[in-house]
Design a protein around this motif. Structure first.
Motif, mmCIF file in Angstrom:
data_model
loop_
_atom_site.group_PDB
_atom_site.id
_atom_site.type_symbol
_atom_site.label_atom_id
_atom_site.label_comp_id
_atom_site.label_asym_id
_atom_site.label_seq_id
_atom_site.Cartn_x
_atom_site.Cartn_y
_atom_site.Cartn_z
ATOM 1 N N THR A 112 80.349 66.353 65.658
ATOM 2 C CA THR A 112 81.713 66.694 65.246
ATOM 3 C C THR A 112 81.833 68.139 64.773
ATOM 4 O O THR A 112 82.942 68.573 64.449
ATOM 5 C CB THR A 112 82.180 65.754 64.128
ATOM 6 N N LEU A 113 80.738 68.865 64.737
ATOM 7 C CA LEU A 113 80.765 70.256 64.275
ATOM 8 C C LEU A 113 81.685 71.155 65.096
ATOM 9 O O LEU A 113 82.333 72.052 64.535
ATOM 10 C CB LEU A 113 79.346 70.823 64.257
ATOM 11 N N PRO A 114 81.791 70.983 66.437
ATOM 12 C CA PRO A 114 82.708 71.851 67.204
ATOM 13 C C PRO A 114 84.163 71.782 66.767
ATOM 14 O O PRO A 114 84.943 72.691 67.100
ATOM 15 C CB PRO A 114 82.538 71.335 68.642
ATOM 16 N N LEU A 115 84.557 70.749 66.034
ATOM 17 C CA LEU A 115 85.947 70.651 65.594
ATOM 18 C C LEU A 115 86.301 71.725 64.571
ATOM 19 O O LEU A 115 87.470 72.106 64.448
ATOM 20 C CB LEU A 115 86.220 69.270 64.995
ATOM 21 N N ILE A 116 85.320 72.212 63.832
ATOM 22 C CA ILE A 116 85.610 73.188 62.784
ATOM 23 C C ILE A 116 85.361 74.617 63.243
ATOM 24 O O ILE A 116 85.566 75.553 62.468
ATOM 25 C CB ILE A 116 84.784 72.895 61.520
ATOM 26 N N VAL A 117 84.900 74.789 64.474
ATOM 27 C CA VAL A 117 84.663 76.131 65.015
ATOM 28 C C VAL A 117 85.861 76.516 65.880
ATOM 29 O O VAL A 117 86.139 75.851 66.880
ATOM 30 C CB VAL A 117 83.370 76.182 65.846
ATOM 31 N N PRO A 118 86.587 77.573 65.541
ATOM 32 C CA PRO A 118 87.735 77.979 66.362
ATOM 33 C C PRO A 118 87.297 78.349 67.773
ATOM 34 O O PRO A 118 86.236 78.971 67.963
ATOM 35 C CB PRO A 118 88.292 79.199 65.616
ATOM 36 N N PRO A 119 88.066 77.978 68.795
ATOM 37 C CA PRO A 119 87.688 78.314 70.170
ATOM 38 C C PRO A 119 87.516 79.808 70.404
ATOM 39 O O PRO A 119 86.661 80.218 71.179
ATOM 40 C CB PRO A 119 88.846 77.744 70.997
ATOM 41 N N ILE A 120 88.321 80.626 69.722
ATOM 42 C CA ILE A 120 88.208 82.062 69.928
ATOM 43 C C ILE A 120 86.852 82.567 69.430
ATOM 44 O O ILE A 120 86.218 83.422 70.058
ATOM 45 C CB ILE A 120 89.372 82.794 69.214
ATOM 46 N N THR A 121 86.382 82.025 68.304
ATOM 47 C CA THR A 121 85.057 82.388 67.801
ATOM 48 C C THR A 121 83.976 81.893 68.739
ATOM 49 O O THR A 121 82.976 82.598 69.007
ATOM 50 C CB THR A 121 84.852 81.792 66.400
ATOM 51 N N PHE A 122 84.153 80.705 69.252
ATOM 52 C CA PHE A 122 83.177 80.119 70.168
ATOM 53 C C PHE A 122 83.039 80.954 71.436
ATOM 54 O O PHE A 122 81.927 81.263 71.879
ATOM 55 C CB PHE A 122 83.620 78.692 70.493
ATOM 56 N N VAL A 123 84.167 81.351 72.023
ATOM 57 C CA VAL A 123 84.110 82.091 73.277
ATOM 58 C C VAL A 123 83.613 83.520 73.060
ATOM 59 O O VAL A 123 82.946 84.091 73.935
ATOM 60 C CB VAL A 123 85.488 82.079 73.970
ATOM 61 N N TYR A 162 82.449 73.553 77.903
ATOM 62 C CA TYR A 162 83.310 72.378 77.787
ATOM 63 C C TYR A 162 82.555 71.181 77.230
ATOM 64 O O TYR A 162 83.143 70.333 76.546
ATOM 65 C CB TYR A 162 83.906 72.032 79.143
ATOM 66 N N VAL A 163 81.268 71.076 77.520
ATOM 67 C CA VAL A 163 80.468 69.986 76.955
ATOM 68 C C VAL A 163 80.472 70.068 75.431
ATOM 69 O O VAL A 163 80.604 69.048 74.734
ATOM 70 C CB VAL A 163 79.023 70.043 77.505
ATOM 71 N N VAL A 164 80.358 71.268 74.905
ATOM 72 C CA VAL A 164 80.390 71.440 73.449
ATOM 73 C C VAL A 164 81.779 71.100 72.897
ATOM 74 O O VAL A 164 81.907 70.448 71.855
ATOM 75 C CB VAL A 164 79.986 72.874 73.071
ATOM 76 N N LEU A 165 82.828 71.522 73.598
ATOM 77 C CA LEU A 165 84.191 71.291 73.101
ATOM 78 C C LEU A 165 84.569 69.814 73.091
ATOM 79 O O LEU A 165 85.275 69.349 72.190
ATOM 80 C CB LEU A 165 85.192 72.078 73.953
ATOM 81 N N VAL A 166 84.119 69.061 74.096
ATOM 82 C CA VAL A 166 84.506 67.647 74.185
ATOM 83 C C VAL A 166 83.535 66.733 73.461
ATOM 84 O O VAL A 166 83.793 65.528 73.359
ATOM 85 C CB VAL A 166 84.619 67.195 75.662
ATOM 86 N N LEU A 167 82.452 67.280 72.938
ATOM 87 C CA LEU A 167 81.432 66.442 72.303
ATOM 88 C C LEU A 167 81.987 65.580 71.169
ATOM 89 O O LEU A 167 81.644 64.387 71.087
ATOM 90 C CB LEU A 167 80.293 67.333 71.799
ATOM 91 N N PRO A 168 82.835 66.097 70.266
ATOM 92 C CA PRO A 168 83.356 65.216 69.209
ATOM 93 C C PRO A 168 84.159 64.035 69.728
ATOM 94 O O PRO A 168 84.032 62.910 69.211
ATOM 95 C CB PRO A 168 84.240 66.163 68.379
ATOM 96 N N PHE A 169 84.971 64.250 70.764
ATOM 97 C CA PHE A 169 85.804 63.167 71.305
ATOM 98 C C PHE A 169 84.962 62.137 72.043
ATOM 99 O O PHE A 169 85.205 60.930 71.938
ATOM 100 C CB PHE A 169 86.864 63.761 72.218
ATOM 101 N N VAL A 170 83.980 62.607 72.801
ATOM 102 C CA VAL A 170 83.096 61.682 73.511
ATOM 103 C C VAL A 170 82.273 60.872 72.517
ATOM 104 O O VAL A 170 82.086 59.655 72.681
ATOM 105 C CB VAL A 170 82.185 62.467 74.480
ATOM 106 N N TYR A 171 81.795 61.529 71.476
ATOM 107 C CA TYR A 171 80.995 60.818 70.471
ATOM 108 C C TYR A 171 81.816 59.721 69.801
ATOM 109 O O TYR A 171 81.336 58.591 69.621
ATOM 110 C CB TYR A 171 80.472 61.806 69.432
ATOM 111 N N ARG A 172 83.052 60.032 69.416
ATOM 112 C CA ARG A 172 83.885 59.032 68.758
ATOM 113 C C ARG A 172 84.186 57.863 69.681
ATOM 114 O O ARG A 172 84.188 56.696 69.261
ATOM 115 C CB ARG A 172 85.182 59.681 68.274
ATOM 116 N N SER A 173 84.447 58.135 70.949
ATOM 117 C CA SER A 173 84.743 57.053 71.898
ATOM 118 C C SER A 173 83.538 56.145 72.100
ATOM 119 O O SER A 173 83.651 54.912 72.053
ATOM 120 C CB SER A 173 85.190 57.654 73.231
ATOM 121 N N LEU A 174 82.363 56.746 72.314
ATOM 122 C CA LEU A 174 81.162 55.939 72.524
ATOM 123 C C LEU A 174 80.746 55.215 71.252
ATOM 124 O O LEU A 174 80.267 54.073 71.313
ATOM 125 C CB LEU A 174 80.023 56.835 73.024
ATOM 126 N N ASP A 175 80.918 55.864 70.105
ATOM 127 C CA ASP A 175 80.556 55.213 68.847
ATOM 128 C C ASP A 175 81.428 53.987 68.596
ATOM 129 O O ASP A 175 80.942 52.946 68.141
ATOM 130 C CB ASP A 175 80.700 56.219 67.701
#
Length: 283
Positions: A112-123, A162-175
């Motif tokens: 869930t860490l990617p949720l707190i990192v702004p996309p502009i900082t990430f890119v 994109y794998v990093v960006l969608v990781l929180p949503f995929v984790y929540r769905s699978l969990d």
């Protein structure tokens, strides 16, 4: 006792119309909230003060320059992202649940860490790493690999981002899906019967996670099709970037493409939910 039972029946029948009234009101407000902007956008695409009502904007879609290329690129990136993120996340989550349950909080924080990192900082970090890596790896054989992952025809670097960006949503769905099943009992039973780990994963775990996998896949599809910041700042032109580029000269065409892409995602979600509901009903 009979009077009390009759009173409960009367009160129950009295609350049902109230519940139905509130449900209808909520549904009506939700429909207005979603359909009014969509209808306004559709009217913008078919009406001009000079020509009146016309569907010419939708007729230009297939012949518009870059439409097929950008859409196919986004769909390819979506498929690659879905496959990669599921291959990384699902085995890791199963391993943690079966062999290291104490690491579940750590994995949850990392996913869930990617949720707190702004996309502009990430890119910006990705761009800096690519530029520095190109200069640093120029004398080595890895330079060709670094250039290949930035190929505009199919930028693998976008898939990794994109794998990093969608990781929180995929984790929540699978969990959520894993919480509804007794993973340890199913895996131990399959292993005691002689099943291999790939067989256990594909024939025991995955069939019980169909709904969670479908939810994770469509969340990924929606994010990749609508993602703009990372692709634009890295200099690529998938579907979302193409829509913004076209909007500068052809506003009606860009809104028409947005409406059709939104309807396409809705139809896919409806089709998948219908298929899974029929399978559950068949069981």
């Amino acid at each position: 006792m009979a009077a009390l039972t009759g009173l409960e029946r009367v009160s129950g029948t009295a609350t049902r119309p109230r519940r139905a009234w509130w449900r209808g009101l909520v549904f009506l407000l939700a429909a207005i909230y979603f359909l009014v902007p969509l209808g306004t956008a559709f009217w913008y695409t078919v009406y001009t003060p000079t020509a009146g009502v016309s569907l010419s904007a939708y007729g230009e879609l297939l012949t518009a320059e870059g439409f097929v290329r950008s859409l196919s690129l986004s769909l390819g990136l979506s498929v690659a992202t879905i496959v990669l993120v599921l291959l990384l996340t699902l085995p890791a989550m199963l391993a943690v649940r079966l062999f290291a349950p104490r690491l579940r909080p750590v994995m949850e924080v990392l996913c869930t860490l990617p949720l707190i990192v702004p996309p502009i900082t990430f890119v910006v970090g990705i761009g800096t790493a690519l530029r520095g890596g190109t200069d640093l790896l120029a004398p080595t054989p890895f330079w060709a690999t670094l250039i290949a992952v930035q190929d505009p025809a199919f930028p693998v670097v976008l898939v990794l981002a994109y794998v990093v960006l969608v990781l929180p949503f995929v984790y929540r769905s699978l969990d959520a899906g894993l919480r509804t099943m007794d993973v340890r009992t199913l895996v131990e039973a399959a292993r005691n019967l002689g099943a291999s780990w790939p067989y256990v994963l594909m024939r025991v775990v995955v069939p019980n996670l169909r709904s969670a996998l479908a939810s994770a896949s469509f969340l990924t599809l929606a994010l990749v099709l609508g993602e703009y910041t990372v692709a634009s700042l890295l200099g690529y032109e998938p579907f979302a970037v193409w829509i913004v580029t076209v909007s500068g000269s052809k506003g009606q065409l860009s809104v028409a493409v947005s409406i059709l892409s939104l309807l396409l995602i809705w139809l896919l979600l409806l089709a998948v939910s219908t298929v899974f509901s029929r399978k559950k009903g068949g069981k």
